[in-house]
Each structure stands twice: as C-alpha cells, then as structure tokens.
Design an enzyme around this catalytic site. Structure first.
Site, mmCIF file in Angstrom:
data_model
loop_
_atom_site.group_PDB
_atom_site.id
_atom_site.type_symbol
_atom_site.label_atom_id
_atom_site.label_comp_id
_atom_site.label_asym_id
_atom_site.label_seq_id
_atom_site.Cartn_x
_atom_site.Cartn_y
_atom_site.Cartn_z
ATOM 1 C CB THR A 55 45.301 4.790 24.267
ATOM 2 O OG1 THR A 55 46.129 5.946 24.278
ATOM 3 C CG2 THR A 55 44.236 4.903 25.322
ATOM 4 C CE LYS A 82 28.138 -3.279 6.373
ATOM 5 N NZ LYS A 82 27.852 -4.498 7.135
#
Ligand code: CP
Length: 302
Positions: A55, A82
């Site tokens: 994809t 993060k």
C-alpha cells in the site's frame, strides 16, 4: 467526494467511475515515460503508523506518476516516539501544505478522526480491523479485468474475517457493484455482528468452492490475536487452507485472489500461490493504477 474513508460511502456510479478512471490510467504504465502532469504542485503525505509493503509503495508510485510531491512519513523514527499525538503530527504535516493525506493506523476510526482535523483530502490506507477501501477497489478492478464483470459474480472471502479490514471493505463495495459475497471462516474468526453484513456466511470451504467465481484468501493476522482462535495451524490449514487439490474443485475459469502478505503453507499452498489462476501480483500492479485514479479524482479539482 472529498475523502475516501469507507467503501460504504461510495455509490455504484462513484465506484464505477473510480474503476473506469483506473483502467484509463493503467495505460500510463505501458508508456516509456510513465508520468502525467496532472497533480504538479500538489503535495501528498503518506502517514504510516503500521507496517506496509504494497500500500505504501504503490501510493507513493501513484502520486509520483501524477507528478505530485510526496512526503513519506513513518511513525518509526519520528517524534511519535517522544509522545506526539496523531492530531499534532497531522497538523504539523498540514502546515507544510499537504493536499492529500494517506493514512494507515492500527486504530479503527483513525482516518475518520484525521478527516476532522486537516483541510486536505484523507485517504484511508487501512485503519485497524475496520476498512481498507483502496484494497477493495483494486480487488474489484482485478475481478472486472479478469472476468469481465462484477454484476452477479460469486465471491468467497476465506479466512480471518474477524481481524480483516479487507473483508469489510470488499463486502461493502462488491455488494454495491452487484456481486454476491460469501464469507467462509471458523465461527471463532467471524465478528459477532456478521449477521448484519450484506453477505452470506459459511463454515464449510469445500461446499462453497465449486460455486465460486472468485476465492479470496485472507491471512490469519497473528499480530492482532491475543488469545487462541483455533487448535493448531495444521488443523486451520486442513479446514480453511487452499491447496492444489481444492483448486482443482473450483470452476475452471475461477480465480484465486490474496491481498498480501501471503503466508505460504498456512492459508494458501505454494502451488496455488504460484498458479496462473492466482492474481496476487496482478492485484499489486492494478493497485498503482487504482491509487492513481483515487488521487486524481480527489486532488485534481476536476
Ligand atoms: N494488502 C496490503 O495492505 O498489503 P501491505 O500491508 O503490504 O500494504
């Protein structure tokens, strides 16, 4: 149509327009210069939070063949580690001027949420166990190319329906286009709501095979399973795997499809996977034309 989130949102005319446009754009792939200027100056962001081979690469190739600028974002190696949220990531990419965002995410509904946050078009490249609309469209394109029609076609979708976004998108699209779908799986691998789907259900692959024009095999999605759904892989293969002997009991011109990735020896034998009746690589090639069509129709402004 601004976004492509679910095949259930497509009317018969809209779905047919996408397939017809893909058929025209497929000719670009046969040229020595495989490029059109249609999306020059537009930016497409591929936002992938889950792994993908087919994809992601085919959306990238499709956008490049239409001359769009492409940004490939993968959650691995990004500021997602993060703690940055999907919304903040999307708004960051939008600030760079994304006209279209292709998203794959492990959460069902992620593409719908994104569509509320960004100005550009959102294309669902697979959201959890919910939907994978461009896969179903390229599957329908492949069936129509191989067998010449979709209306009245008998399609069996076999395997891990419970965890499959491909199955849901295919049932919605194929029934809109006039095909008859039968889901074949052990009871443990069917969603509890399957009786509300617009298709038939069977536990008996051998009974369904001789009555099918298309048999679509699905992978058992072990990565989404946190409990045991069948006694052994050997027993699963014996009851729901497609091997050469079962292939010989399908109608002579019936085809075998698989969205990939395949697990050879589990849901499909190597003999069937390598048979000329198996369309797996043809589906990949058609995926480029189909995704070009969707990007063109959503982003060209025409
Ligand atoms: N069929 C499919 O979605 O394959 P990928 O996971 O490799 O994109």
């Amino acid at each position: 149509m601004r976004h492509l989130l679910s095949t259930g949102d497509l009317s018969r005319d809209e779905a047919t327009l996408i397939l017809d446009t893909a058929a025209e754009l497929a000719q670009v792939g046969d040229r020595s210069v495989k490029k059109l200027p249609t999306l020059r100056g537009r930016t497409v962001v591929n936002l992938f939070y889950e792994d993908s081979t087919r994809t992601r690469t085919s959306f990238e190739l499709a956008a490049k063949r239409l001359s769009a600028d492409v940004i490939n974002f993968s959650a691995k190696g990004s500021s997602v580690s993060k703690g940055e949220s999907l919304k903040d990531t999307a708004l960051t990419l939008q600030a760079m001027g994304a006209d279209g965002v292709v998203i794959r995410h492990s959460a069902s509904g992620a593409a719908h949420r994104l569509a509320n946050w960004v100005d550009g078009s959102v294309l669902n490249a697979g959201d959890g166990t919910h939907e994978h609309p461009t896969q179903a469209l390229l599957d329908a394109f492949t069936m129509r190319s191989r067998l010449g029609r979709l209306d009245g076609l008998r399609v069996a979708v076999v395997g891990d329906i419970l965890h499959s976004r491909v199955a849901r998108s295919n049932v919605l699209l194929l029934t809109t286009l006039g095909a008859h779908v039968t889901l074949v799986a052990p009871p443990t691998l069917l969603p509890v709501s399957v009786h509300t789907w617009t298709c038939e259900v069977s536990y008996d692959l051998d009974a369904v095979l001789p009555k099918s024009d298309v048999v679509m095999m699905l992978r058992v999605q072990a990565e989404r399973m946190h409990e045991s759904f069948f006694p052994t892989t050997r027993e699963y293969s014996r009851n729901y795997g497609l091997d050469g002997e079962r292939l010989s009991r399908m109608p002579e011109d019936a085809i075998v499809m698989h969205p990939g990735p395949m697990v050879r020896g589990m849901e499909i034998s190597a003999e069937v996977a390598d048979s000329p009746r198996c369309t797996v690589t043809e589906q990949v090639a058609n995926g480029v034309s189909l995704r070009m069509a969707v990007l063109y129709l959503l982003l060209s402004g025409s």
